[in-house]
Design an enzyme around this catalytic site. Sequence first.
Site, PDB file in Angstrom:
ATOM      1  N   ALA A   1       9.223   5.244   5.551  1.00  0.00           N
ATOM      2  CA  ALA A   1       7.825   5.536   5.226  1.00  0.00           C
ATOM      3  C   ALA A   1       7.058   4.254   4.902  1.00  0.00           C
ATOM      4  O   ALA A   1       5.924   4.071   5.344  1.00  0.00           O
ATOM      5  CB  ALA A   1       7.751   6.528   4.062  1.00  0.00           C
TER       6      ALA A   1
ATOM      7  N   ALA B   1       6.394   2.446   8.178  1.00  0.00           N
ATOM      8  CA  ALA B   1       5.340   3.106   8.956  1.00  0.00           C
ATOM      9  C   ALA B   1       3.962   2.811   8.367  1.00  0.00           C
ATOM     10  O   ALA B   1       3.021   2.450   9.090  1.00  0.00           O
ATOM     11  CB  ALA B   1       5.580   4.616   9.002  1.00  0.00           C
ATOM     12  N   GLU B   2       3.838   2.942   7.057  1.00  0.00           N
ATOM     13  CA  GLU B   2       2.541   2.694   6.419  1.00  0.00           C
ATOM     14  C   GLU B   2       2.137   1.231   6.545  1.00  0.00           C
ATOM     15  O   GLU B   2       0.966   0.920   6.757  1.00  0.00           O
ATOM     16  CB  GLU B   2       2.562   3.111   4.952  1.00  0.00           C
ATOM     17  CG  GLU B   2       1.183   3.007   4.327  1.00  0.00           C
ATOM     18  CD  GLU B   2       1.056   3.712   3.004  1.00  0.00           C
ATOM     19  OE1 GLU B   2       0.107   3.361   2.273  1.00  0.00           O
ATOM     20  OE2 GLU B   2       1.866   4.593   2.680  1.00  0.00           O
ATOM     21  N   THR B   3       3.096   0.331   6.477  1.00  0.00           N
ATOM     22  CA  THR B   3       2.800  -1.093   6.626  1.00  0.00           C
ATOM     23  C   THR B   3       2.250  -1.392   8.013  1.00  0.00           C
ATOM     24  O   THR B   3       1.216  -2.055   8.155  1.00  0.00           O
ATOM     25  CB  THR B   3       4.056  -1.936   6.354  1.00  0.00           C
ATOM     26  OG1 THR B   3       4.446  -1.746   4.987  1.00  0.00           O
ATOM     27  CG2 THR B   3       3.808  -3.404   6.608  1.00  0.00           C
TER      28      THR B   3
ATOM     29  N   SER C   1      -1.236   0.134   8.378  1.00  0.00           N
ATOM     30  CA  SER C   1      -2.216  -0.536   7.525  1.00  0.00           C
ATOM     31  C   SER C   1      -2.576  -1.915   8.056  1.00  0.00           C
ATOM     32  O   SER C   1      -3.733  -2.349   7.946  1.00  0.00           O
ATOM     33  CB  SER C   1      -1.695  -0.635   6.088  1.00  0.00           C
ATOM     34  OG  SER C   1      -1.581   0.666   5.536  1.00  0.00           O
TER      35      SER C   1
END
Length: 136
Positions: free
Chosen positions: A50, A53-55, A58
């Site tokens: 997670a 993925a968010e990195t 973003s």
Amino acid sequence: MRFMERFADDTLMALLDMTVQLCTREETRVRMPIAGRTQIQGILHGGASAALAETAASLAAYQHAMELSTSDGVTRIPVGTELTINHVRPGTGEWVEAVAKSVHCGRTRTVHQVRISNEDGRLISTALVANQLVTR
């Protein structure tokens, strides 16, 4: 990608040893080793997936925000607002790579689809990440 040099120290990216392979608003690729990021069963931890993925999403949103700021002079930064992730198989191997692809890049919001695969190209997880672009 020169902006990455400013943000990489003392971040979760550094702690998890994430490396940026490509960074545009349309597609961003970030790699991370699996060793040291596992559950007690020895497979990749879902929280590490997670974070990866968010990195990736973003960073792509940040690239878009920089392009908008250049065009209209308003400084925006992405703030994560939603992350949905599905783990489709255990993460095994040496490393995983997240590939974030743009679904929507607007003036106030971005959405990126992220696929996480291992070095053999096997899909580990898929995610959808939304970022709000806020003015500073």
